[in-house]
Design a protein around this motif. Structure first.
Motif, short mmCIF file in Angstrom:
data_model
loop_
_atom_site.label_atom_id
_atom_site.label_comp_id
_atom_site.label_asym_id
_atom_site.label_seq_id
_atom_site.Cartn_x
_atom_site.Cartn_y
_atom_site.Cartn_z
N VAL A 88 44.05 -36.16 71.87
CA VAL A 88 45.04 -36.85 71.71
C VAL A 88 44.59 -38.24 71.59
O VAL A 88 43.91 -38.83 72.46
N ASP A 89 44.52 -38.85 70.00
CA ASP A 89 44.16 -40.24 70.14
C ASP A 89 45.51 -41.21 70.02
O ASP A 89 45.90 -41.61 70.96
N THR A 90 45.95 -41.41 68.78
CA THR A 90 47.33 -42.05 68.77
C THR A 90 48.61 -41.57 69.47
O THR A 90 49.32 -42.37 69.88
N GLY A 91 48.43 -40.07 69.58
CA GLY A 91 49.71 -39.55 70.10
C GLY A 91 50.64 -39.13 69.29
O GLY A 91 51.75 -38.52 69.85
N VAL A 92 50.62 -39.67 68.15
CA VAL A 92 51.63 -39.15 66.95
C VAL A 92 51.69 -37.73 66.93
O VAL A 92 53.14 -37.17 66.86
N THR A 93 50.79 -36.96 66.64
CA THR A 93 50.96 -35.39 66.35
C THR A 93 51.35 -34.89 67.65
O THR A 93 52.42 -34.23 67.53
N ILE A 94 50.94 -35.26 68.82
CA ILE A 94 51.49 -34.39 70.07
C ILE A 94 52.94 -34.86 70.24
O ILE A 94 53.76 -34.25 70.70
N ASP A 95 53.26 -36.14 70.12
CA ASP A 95 54.59 -36.43 70.37
C ASP A 95 55.55 -35.96 69.35
O ASP A 95 56.65 -35.41 69.92
N ASN A 96 55.31 -35.77 68.04
CA ASN A 96 56.16 -35.19 66.88
C ASN A 96 56.44 -33.64 67.59
O ASN A 96 57.61 -33.05 67.55
N LEU A 97 55.28 -32.79 67.80
CA LEU A 97 55.24 -31.61 67.86
C LEU A 97 56.17 -31.11 69.34
O LEU A 97 56.94 -30.23 69.29
N VAL A 98 55.88 -31.81 70.43
CA VAL A 98 56.76 -32.12 71.73
C VAL A 98 57.96 -31.92 71.52
O VAL A 98 59.02 -31.28 71.84
N LYS A 99 58.38 -33.10 70.70
CA LYS A 99 60.04 -33.13 70.24
C LYS A 99 60.60 -32.07 69.34
O LYS A 99 61.70 -31.79 69.63
N GLN A 100 59.70 -31.53 68.35
CA GLN A 100 60.29 -30.50 67.77
C GLN A 100 60.57 -29.26 68.64
O GLN A 100 61.31 -28.62 68.49
N LEU A 101 59.40 -28.98 69.49
CA LEU A 101 59.61 -27.82 70.40
C LEU A 101 60.88 -27.75 71.31
O LEU A 101 61.25 -27.03 71.74
N ASN A 102 60.98 -29.06 72.00
CA ASN A 102 62.10 -29.37 72.84
C ASN A 102 63.21 -29.17 72.27
O ASN A 102 64.17 -28.66 73.03
N GLY A 103 63.46 -29.33 70.83
CA GLY A 103 64.67 -28.81 70.08
C GLY A 103 64.82 -27.35 69.93
O GLY A 103 66.06 -26.99 69.66
#
Length: 178
Positions: free
Chosen positions: A105-120
């Motif tokens: 995890v560097d910028t956090g963009v990838t993990i943030d997007n994926l967590v939001k998708q999964l939470n939905g």
């Protein structure tokens, strides 16, 4: 090897395979304690996490299922700032504990997007396990439940991480020589 050449770039040894495995053992122990009786679905984020996920799964003793998603956000040594989903999740995660296995995890963009998708998609909870974290590069407020090693904001290769597709097979991690 103290240094390696990949294409037009030189890299120096940064993290040994012994240090990597020590961090993974610690993480797997923490995950076993936290996730017992939760029937977790472990999701490996390809391509970079394949070695990390395999080693975690060898040490993680809690019954679980494993799945894969393929995302891309890097070109050369730079993040594009865009997360491209190449292969998606097919499992139903409603009411499940989901654990994302991420290499870095560097910028956090990838993990943030994926967590939001999964939470939905209605999971009970989404947890993030990352082998490597670059706190100085992180631009998103992300929750990382399991972190193997915090590292400086340098471009690295090895142990699943690549430079233009090369270096993923290296057992150690190397930093770009400037």
């Amino acid at each position: 090897m103290r240094s390696i050449q990949l294409g037009d770039k030189t890299f120096e040894l940064s993290i040994t395979s012994t240090e990597i495995q020590k961090a993974i053992y610690r993480m797997a122990d923490e995950m076993d304690r936290d996730l017992k009786d939760k029937n977790p679905l472990m999701i490996c984020i390809l391509n970079g996490s394949f070695m990390f996920a395999a080693d975690v799964m060898k040490k993680f003793t809690t019954p679980c299922q494993v799945s894969f998603v393929k995302l891309a956000s890097y070109q050369g040594t730079q993040t594009t700032g865009q997360v491209k989903e190449l292969i998606g999740l097919t499992e139903d995660i409603v009411g499940r504990t989901v654990v994302l296995l991420e290499d870095i995890v560097d910028t956090g963009v990838t993990i943030d997007n994926l967590v939001k998708q999964l939470n939905g998609m209605g999971p009970r909870e989404v947890k993030v396990a990352t082998l490597l974290f670059k706190p100085d590069a992180c631009k998103r407020d992300v929750t990382l439940d399991y972190v193997g090693l915090s590292i400086p904001n340098e471009f690295i290769v090895g142990y699943g991480l690549d430079y233009n597709g090369y270096g993923r097979n290296l057992p150690d991690i190397y930093s770009l020589v400037k």
